[in-house]
Design a protein around this motif. Sequence first.
Motif, PDB file in Angstrom:
ATOM      1  N   ALA A  46       0.935  -1.219   0.013  1.00  0.00           N
ATOM      2  CA  ALA A  46       0.045  -0.004  -0.181  1.00  0.00           C
ATOM      3  C   ALA A  46       0.810   1.190   0.094  1.00  0.00           C
ATOM      4  O   ALA A  46       0.469   2.009  -0.750  1.00  0.00           O
ATOM      5  CB  ALA A  46      -0.993   0.113   1.199  1.00  0.00           C
ATOM      6  N   LEU A  47       1.911   1.147   0.774  1.00  0.00           N
ATOM      7  CA  LEU A  47       2.849   2.380   0.976  1.00  0.00           C
ATOM      8  C   LEU A  47       3.759   2.382  -0.110  1.00  0.00           C
ATOM      9  O   LEU A  47       4.303   3.947  -0.178  1.00  0.00           O
ATOM     10  CB  LEU A  47       3.163   2.529   2.371  1.00  0.00           C
ATOM     11  N   GLY A  48       4.383   1.583  -0.527  1.00  0.00           N
ATOM     12  CA  GLY A  48       5.572   1.341  -1.165  1.00  0.00           C
ATOM     13  C   GLY A  48       6.708   0.946  -0.441  1.00  0.00           C
ATOM     14  O   GLY A  48       6.622   1.206   0.571  1.00  0.00           O
ATOM     15  N   ALA A  49       7.622   0.372  -0.894  1.00  0.00           N
ATOM     16  CA  ALA A  49       8.817   0.004  -0.300  1.00  0.00           C
ATOM     17  C   ALA A  49      10.156  -0.306  -1.254  1.00  0.00           C
ATOM     18  O   ALA A  49       9.912  -0.645  -2.255  1.00  0.00           O
ATOM     19  CB  ALA A  49       8.585  -1.213   0.911  1.00  0.00           C
ATOM     20  N   THR A  50      11.192  -0.628  -0.747  1.00  0.00           N
ATOM     21  CA  THR A  50      12.381  -1.403  -1.085  1.00  0.00           C
ATOM     22  C   THR A  50      12.795  -2.401  -0.717  1.00  0.00           C
ATOM     23  O   THR A  50      13.166  -2.430   0.677  1.00  0.00           O
ATOM     24  CB  THR A  50      13.513  -0.325  -1.403  1.00  0.00           C
ATOM     25  N   VAL A  51      12.548  -3.678  -1.249  1.00  0.00           N
ATOM     26  CA  VAL A  51      12.803  -4.860  -0.413  1.00  0.00           C
ATOM     27  C   VAL A  51      13.600  -5.719  -1.502  1.00  0.00           C
ATOM     28  O   VAL A  51      13.979  -5.685  -2.743  1.00  0.00           O
ATOM     29  CB  VAL A  51      11.512  -5.510  -0.570  1.00  0.00           C
ATOM     30  N   ALA A  52      14.361  -6.648  -0.696  1.00  0.00           N
ATOM     31  CA  ALA A  52      15.260  -7.791  -1.327  1.00  0.00           C
ATOM     32  C   ALA A  52      14.467  -8.771  -2.171  1.00  0.00           C
ATOM     33  O   ALA A  52      13.238  -9.115  -1.664  1.00  0.00           O
ATOM     34  CB  ALA A  52      16.040  -8.313  -0.353  1.00  0.00           C
ATOM     35  N   VAL A  53      14.947  -9.311  -3.107  1.00  0.00           N
ATOM     36  CA  VAL A  53      14.458 -10.444  -3.863  1.00  0.00           C
ATOM     37  C   VAL A  53      15.361 -11.288  -4.244  1.00  0.00           C
ATOM     38  O   VAL A  53      16.528 -10.667  -4.764  1.00  0.00           O
ATOM     39  CB  VAL A  53      13.605  -9.862  -5.204  1.00  0.00           C
ATOM     40  N   ASP A  54      15.282 -12.698  -4.152  1.00  0.00           N
ATOM     41  CA  ASP A  54      16.436 -13.669  -4.756  1.00  0.00           C
ATOM     42  C   ASP A  54      16.372 -13.826  -5.926  1.00  0.00           C
ATOM     43  O   ASP A  54      15.384 -14.056  -6.559  1.00  0.00           O
ATOM     44  CB  ASP A  54      15.940 -14.829  -3.680  1.00  0.00           C
TER      45      ASP A  54
END
Length: 316
Positions: free
Chosen positions: A236-244
């Motif tokens: 909903a808010l947006g984010a920067t996340v890790a992806v394998d």
Amino acid sequence: MAPRRDFYEVLGVGRNADQDEIQRAYRKLVRAHHPDVNKDPGAEDTFKEVSEAYSVLSDPETRRRYDAFGHDFRQVPPDVDPEQWARARAGAGARAGAGGPRRSARAEDFGFGGAEGVDVDLEDLLGGMFGGRGRRRWGPVPGADQEAELPLTVEEAYRGGRRAITLSGGRRLDVTIPAGVTNGQRIRLAGQGGQGTEGGRPGDLYLIVRIADHARYRVEGRDIHTPLPLAPWEAALGATVAVDTPGGEAKVKVPPGSSTGRRLRLRGRGMPNPRGAAGDLFAEVRIMVPQRPTDEERRLFEQLAAASRFDPRRRS
């Protein structure tokens, strides 16, 4: 003895077939009749017949002579005119039909001189010209190309490297796998196929890459698809996340308001390509909720439910 089959008939191609068509037909037939995979008693004879047909028709010069002289092309001297040969064979057949010697022809038909009207046996004539060598000499026959499947994980296909494989019959080979091979790609191992006969070169071995299903990655060509689990507030808010990824961890920026099914592209993070641009990685959003929310989480979700006017089932 049954008459020998026409080489074009053996390969199942027309007389005007090009080299690619001849090679495709040959590979299909040797896969079907190779003694290692076909235990039918006649498979080995068919395999040898196919290999001989291919060895002749795959070489432009021997194919030209075969087209001109048929199965006798190895016994006919290089300077014999095909039209002279055809006329002589026709005359020999006519005399044999009238009770004359089998396959006889007149010596002067070939320009060899001799007494006028004297018949000579073609086999004796040609055998004498080659000192008796030509009649049963077929020359080197190249070995057949062979194929085998090479199962790989996504990670192995991505990284490449060395791999020991065991073929049918127990033969072991060390194989170099290029980084970024794709499903169905053929890896050629020169000279590792079937053995030739009478000094013929060995065939090649083609390894067909089969990338196994993966719990996290789905490969389509050079593109890789992977799920991207997100908490409701991240989506909903947006984010920067890790992806394998098969090449290691990467970061992806999630735009605010991302719903399940949205695809986020990481350019160039798919399968490598030694001859061009690498594929892309697509992270597919999946919104996850806690299976057993804490009391505080439940209270906050209830507050959100009371305050929000969002209806996911209403068409916008």
